[in-house]
Design a protein around this motif. Structure first.
Motif, PDB file in Angstrom:
ATOM      1  N   LEU A  27      15.744  10.161  29.926  1.00 31.05           N
ATOM      2  CA  LEU A  27      16.177   9.475  31.142  1.00 31.05           C
ATOM      3  C   LEU A  27      15.047   8.572  31.610  1.00 31.05           C
ATOM      4  O   LEU A  27      13.908   8.998  31.720  1.00 31.05           O
ATOM      5  N   SER A  28      15.356   7.335  31.881  1.00 32.34           N
ATOM      6  CA  SER A  28      14.316   6.399  32.303  1.00 32.34           C
ATOM      7  C   SER A  28      14.284   6.209  33.809  1.00 32.34           C
ATOM      8  O   SER A  28      13.382   5.587  34.339  1.00 32.34           O
ATOM      9  N   SER A  29      15.282   6.717  34.526  1.00 27.56           N
ATOM     10  CA  SER A  29      15.295   6.577  35.977  1.00 27.56           C
ATOM     11  C   SER A  29      16.132   7.689  36.578  1.00 27.56           C
ATOM     12  O   SER A  29      16.849   8.400  35.878  1.00 27.56           O
ATOM     13  N   THR A  30      16.032   7.844  37.892  1.00 25.38           N
ATOM     14  CA  THR A  30      16.796   8.887  38.572  1.00 25.38           C
ATOM     15  C   THR A  30      18.267   8.534  38.710  1.00 25.38           C
ATOM     16  O   THR A  30      19.058   9.336  39.199  1.00 25.38           O
ATOM     17  N   ASP A  31      18.668   7.339  38.296  1.00 23.36           N
ATOM     18  CA  ASP A  31      20.070   6.925  38.412  1.00 23.36           C
ATOM     19  C   ASP A  31      20.811   6.994  37.077  1.00 23.36           C
ATOM     20  O   ASP A  31      21.991   6.690  37.012  1.00 23.36           O
ATOM     21  N   ALA A  32      20.120   7.367  35.993  1.00 25.60           N
ATOM     22  CA  ALA A  32      20.757   7.393  34.675  1.00 25.60           C
ATOM     23  C   ALA A  32      21.797   8.504  34.603  1.00 25.60           C
ATOM     24  O   ALA A  32      21.669   9.531  35.278  1.00 25.60           O
ATOM     25  N   PRO A  33      22.847   8.322  33.776  1.00 29.97           N
ATOM     26  CA  PRO A  33      23.841   9.385  33.598  1.00 29.97           C
ATOM     27  C   PRO A  33      23.181  10.653  33.062  1.00 29.97           C
ATOM     28  O   PRO A  33      22.238  10.592  32.268  1.00 29.97           O
ATOM     29  N   VAL A  88      17.205  14.016  45.924  1.00 26.80           N
ATOM     30  CA  VAL A  88      18.603  13.697  45.602  1.00 26.80           C
ATOM     31  C   VAL A  88      18.851  13.873  44.107  1.00 26.80           C
ATOM     32  O   VAL A  88      19.878  14.405  43.675  1.00 26.80           O
ATOM     33  N   PHE A  89      17.883  13.432  43.282  1.00 20.18           N
ATOM     34  CA  PHE A  89      18.044  13.550  41.840  1.00 20.18           C
ATOM     35  C   PHE A  89      18.070  15.021  41.408  1.00 20.18           C
ATOM     36  O   PHE A  89      18.877  15.426  40.557  1.00 20.18           O
ATOM     37  N   ILE A  90      17.208  15.846  41.981  1.00 16.69           N
ATOM     38  CA  ILE A  90      17.198  17.275  41.639  1.00 16.69           C
ATOM     39  C   ILE A  90      18.526  17.912  42.032  1.00 16.69           C
ATOM     40  O   ILE A  90      19.058  18.778  41.316  1.00 16.69           O
ATOM     41  N   ASP A  91      19.099  17.472  43.150  1.00 14.72           N
ATOM     42  CA  ASP A  91      20.423  17.963  43.539  1.00 14.72           C
ATOM     43  C   ASP A  91      21.473  17.572  42.497  1.00 14.72           C
ATOM     44  O   ASP A  91      22.370  18.364  42.178  1.00 14.72           O
ATOM     45  N   ARG A  92      21.368  16.366  41.938  1.00 20.64           N
ATOM     46  CA  ARG A  92      22.271  15.949  40.867  1.00 20.64           C
ATOM     47  C   ARG A  92      22.127  16.837  39.634  1.00 20.64           C
ATOM     48  O   ARG A  92      23.109  17.183  38.980  1.00 20.64           O
ATOM     49  N   LEU A  93      20.890  17.216  39.305  1.00 22.12           N
ATOM     50  CA  LEU A  93      20.679  18.122  38.177  1.00 22.12           C
ATOM     51  C   LEU A  93      21.387  19.454  38.403  1.00 22.12           C
ATOM     52  O   LEU A  93      22.040  19.990  37.499  1.00 22.12           O
ATOM     53  N   HIS A  94      21.276  19.977  39.622  1.00 23.67           N
ATOM     54  CA  HIS A  94      21.949  21.236  39.938  1.00 23.67           C
ATOM     55  C   HIS A  94      23.463  21.097  39.795  1.00 23.67           C
ATOM     56  O   HIS A  94      24.129  21.946  39.192  1.00 23.67           O
ATOM     57  N   ARG A  95      24.008  20.030  40.352  1.00 22.50           N
ATOM     58  CA  ARG A  95      25.461  19.845  40.306  1.00 22.50           C
ATOM     59  C   ARG A  95      25.957  19.632  38.882  1.00 22.50           C
ATOM     60  O   ARG A  95      27.101  19.969  38.561  1.00 22.50           O
ATOM     61  N   ALA A  96      25.096  19.076  38.021  1.00 21.46           N
ATOM     62  CA  ALA A  96      25.472  18.867  36.621  1.00 21.46           C
ATOM     63  C   ALA A  96      25.288  20.130  35.784  1.00 21.46           C
ATOM     64  O   ALA A  96      25.620  20.140  34.588  1.00 21.46           O
ATOM     65  N   ASN A 133       7.898  20.220  41.727  1.00 18.41           N
ATOM     66  CA  ASN A 133       9.127  20.015  42.491  1.00 18.41           C
ATOM     67  C   ASN A 133      10.337  20.613  41.775  1.00 18.41           C
ATOM     68  O   ASN A 133      11.210  21.211  42.412  1.00 18.41           O
ATOM     69  N   LEU A 134      10.398  20.460  40.465  1.00 13.39           N
ATOM     70  CA  LEU A 134      11.518  21.001  39.701  1.00 13.39           C
ATOM     71  C   LEU A 134      11.513  22.528  39.714  1.00 13.39           C
ATOM     72  O   LEU A 134      12.562  23.161  39.906  1.00 13.39           O
ATOM     73  N   ARG A 135      10.327  23.138  39.532  1.00 11.61           N
ATOM     74  CA  ARG A 135      10.257  24.604  39.562  1.00 11.61           C
ATOM     75  C   ARG A 135      10.653  25.149  40.919  1.00 11.61           C
ATOM     76  O   ARG A 135      11.331  26.175  41.017  1.00 11.61           O
ATOM     77  N   GLU A 136      10.218  24.479  41.978  1.00 11.02           N
ATOM     78  CA  GLU A 136      10.572  24.930  43.318  1.00 11.02           C
ATOM     79  C   GLU A 136      12.078  24.911  43.540  1.00 11.02           C
ATOM     80  O   GLU A 136      12.606  25.675  44.347  1.00 11.02           O
ATOM     81  N   ALA A 137      12.764  24.037  42.807  1.00  7.60           N
ATOM     82  CA  ALA A 137      14.221  23.946  42.923  1.00  7.60           C
ATOM     83  C   ALA A 137      14.929  24.920  41.992  1.00  7.60           C
ATOM     84  O   ALA A 137      16.161  24.904  41.887  1.00  7.60           O
ATOM     85  N   GLY A 138      14.169  25.765  41.280  1.00  6.22           N
ATOM     86  CA  GLY A 138      14.768  26.771  40.428  1.00  6.22           C
ATOM     87  C   GLY A 138      15.099  26.309  39.022  1.00  6.22           C
ATOM     88  O   GLY A 138      15.837  26.977  38.301  1.00  6.22           O
ATOM     89  N   ILE A 139      14.540  25.175  38.613  1.00  7.06           N
ATOM     90  CA  ILE A 139      14.804  24.621  37.288  1.00  7.06           C
ATOM     91  C   ILE A 139      13.641  24.987  36.372  1.00  7.06           C
ATOM     92  O   ILE A 139      12.478  24.811  36.735  1.00  7.06           O
ATOM     93  N   THR A 140      13.936  25.481  35.178  1.00  3.16           N
ATOM     94  CA  THR A 140      12.910  25.835  34.204  1.00  3.16           C
ATOM     95  C   THR A 140      12.307  24.554  33.619  1.00  3.16           C
ATOM     96  O   THR A 140      13.032  23.658  33.200  1.00  3.16           O
ATOM     97  N   VAL A 141      10.984  24.477  33.597  1.00  2.00           N
ATOM     98  CA  VAL A 141      10.277  23.298  33.095  1.00  2.00           C
ATOM     99  C   VAL A 141       9.522  23.677  31.827  1.00  2.00           C
ATOM    100  O   VAL A 141       8.770  24.653  31.805  1.00  2.00           O
ATOM    101  N   ARG A 142       9.730  22.888  30.776  1.00  4.76           N
ATOM    102  CA  ARG A 142       9.037  23.106  29.509  1.00  4.76           C
ATOM    103  C   ARG A 142       8.337  21.819  29.100  1.00  4.76           C
ATOM    104  O   ARG A 142       8.714  20.735  29.508  1.00  4.76           O
ATOM    105  N   SER A 143       7.319  21.983  28.274  1.00  5.22           N
ATOM    106  CA  SER A 143       6.581  20.819  27.786  1.00  5.22           C
ATOM    107  C   SER A 143       7.333  20.146  26.654  1.00  5.22           C
ATOM    108  O   SER A 143       7.849  20.826  25.758  1.00  5.22           O
ATOM    109  N   ALA A 144       7.394  18.832  26.682  1.00  3.53           N
ATOM    110  CA  ALA A 144       8.011  18.083  25.587  1.00  3.53           C
ATOM    111  C   ALA A 144       7.080  17.990  24.387  1.00  3.53           C
ATOM    112  O   ALA A 144       7.448  17.405  23.374  1.00  3.53           O
ATOM    113  N   HIS A 145       5.897  18.585  24.505  1.00  3.60           N
ATOM    114  CA  HIS A 145       4.928  18.538  23.404  1.00  3.60           C
ATOM    115  C   HIS A 145       4.531  19.947  23.016  1.00  3.60           C
ATOM    116  O   HIS A 145       3.381  20.227  22.692  1.00  3.60           O
TER     117      HIS A 145
END
Length: 298
Positions: A231-237, A259-267, A285-297
């Motif tokens: 995703l290159s922006s917070t507005d991408a599908p 707003v974008f993190i809320d979209r992640l939850h709804r999706a 910010n993502l962890r605080e919202a309950g989303i698991t964060v992993r390294s892309a590397h």
């Protein structure tokens, strides 16, 4: 909450021997004249001012590289609910986000200044009782941000150098007992934000309460394959399944990130991969919202 109240954090860091940059707290309403500021920082022509509030507020006002006269005027114009942390201005050479556990200290390092919208891939250092593990990003030169009083913030190609890694290893080993004492006081793993300058070396700036689980740093555990488009922006599908986020959100646009993190939850997105590090502002910010964060590397 990602950060402590900054005043409480400064007090805790000072009590545990982790604060090197002199910081003066100005309570509100202010009783701070230009002369008092100049006397407090007589060796420093320019100052940095950070604000703190009793309640949780993000992106509070700050002023970087101000003269004592400009700083006093700025403090007078602030809202009464804010306290001010005043410290000497120093050019930040590299930034560190640290995660402290009972038997492991993990660190992510980038050249220059680390802000919310940084997309730099950090070098990762894991310090254990039996040795070190170091991962350097494949992209050697990255567009890092540096600030100077004449031009403000500018970008230039930079990398994490060997001396910076060696400096951090020495700092962690020197302060391991202080970090452990603070861990005991807090009763849980914690994070530290550190800046390095020529005058003061590494100095802790803030305490963070959001860090990943300690086994996240096991480098012999490969990350699952990522089968979605970046995703290159917070507005991408939003695609289905785990998402690789390669996005930029300015400090002043935190509401847009919410707003974008809320979209992640709804999706139904429960897991994301980041190039910008597990201790980055975005990861917090993502962890605080309950989303698991992993390294892309991984």
């Amino acid at each position: 909450m990602s950060d402590w109240d900054k005043v409480e954090a400064v007090n805790a860091l000072e009590a545990h021997g982790l604060l090197r940059v002199p910081i003066r707290v100005v309570r509100r309403p202010p009783q701070m004249s230009t002369r008092a500021l100049r006397d407090s920082f007589s060796e420093h022509r320019l100052l940095v001012l950070r604000t703190a509030a009793a309640s949780e507020e993000r992106n509070l006002p700050r002023l970087v590289g101000a003269t004592p006269a400009a700083a006093a005027t700025w403090i007078d114009d602030l809202a009464p609910r804010l306290s001010v942390l005043v410290q000497p201005y120093e050019q930040v050479l590299f930034s560190v986000e640290l995660a402290v556990y009972e038997s492991v200290v993990a660190a992510e390092i980038i050249p220059g200044i680390w802000e919310l919208d940084s997309r730099l891939t950090p070098a990762v250092l894991v310090v254990k009782d039996d040795g070190l593990e170091l991962t350097i990003p494949d992209t050697h030169l990255q567009a890092a941000r540096f600030h100077d009083p004449h031009h403000g913030t500018r970008q230039r190609p930079a990398r994490v150098d060997d001396w910076q890694i060696a400096t951090l290893v020495a700092w962690v080993r020197e302060h391991r007992s202080h970090l452990s004492a603070l861990l005991d006081d807090l009763g849980r793993p914690f994070g530290l934000k550190l800046h390095h300058s020529s005058r003061y070396g590494l100095s802790a700036q803030n305490i963070r309460s959001s860090v990943p689980e300690p086994d996240t740093w096991q480098q012999d555990t490969p990350a699952p394959p990522i089968n979605t488009a970046p995703l290159s922006s917070t507005d991408a599908p939003l695609p289905d399944g785990p998402v690789l986020l390669d996005m930029s959100v300015a400090r002043e646009e935190h509401a847009r990130l919410a707003v974008f993190i809320d979209r992640l939850h709804r999706a139904g997105t429960r897991e994301v991969y980041l190039r910008s590090g597990l201790l980055s502002h975005l990861a917090i910010n993502l962890r605080e919202a309950g989303i698991t964060v992993r390294s892309a590397h991984g």
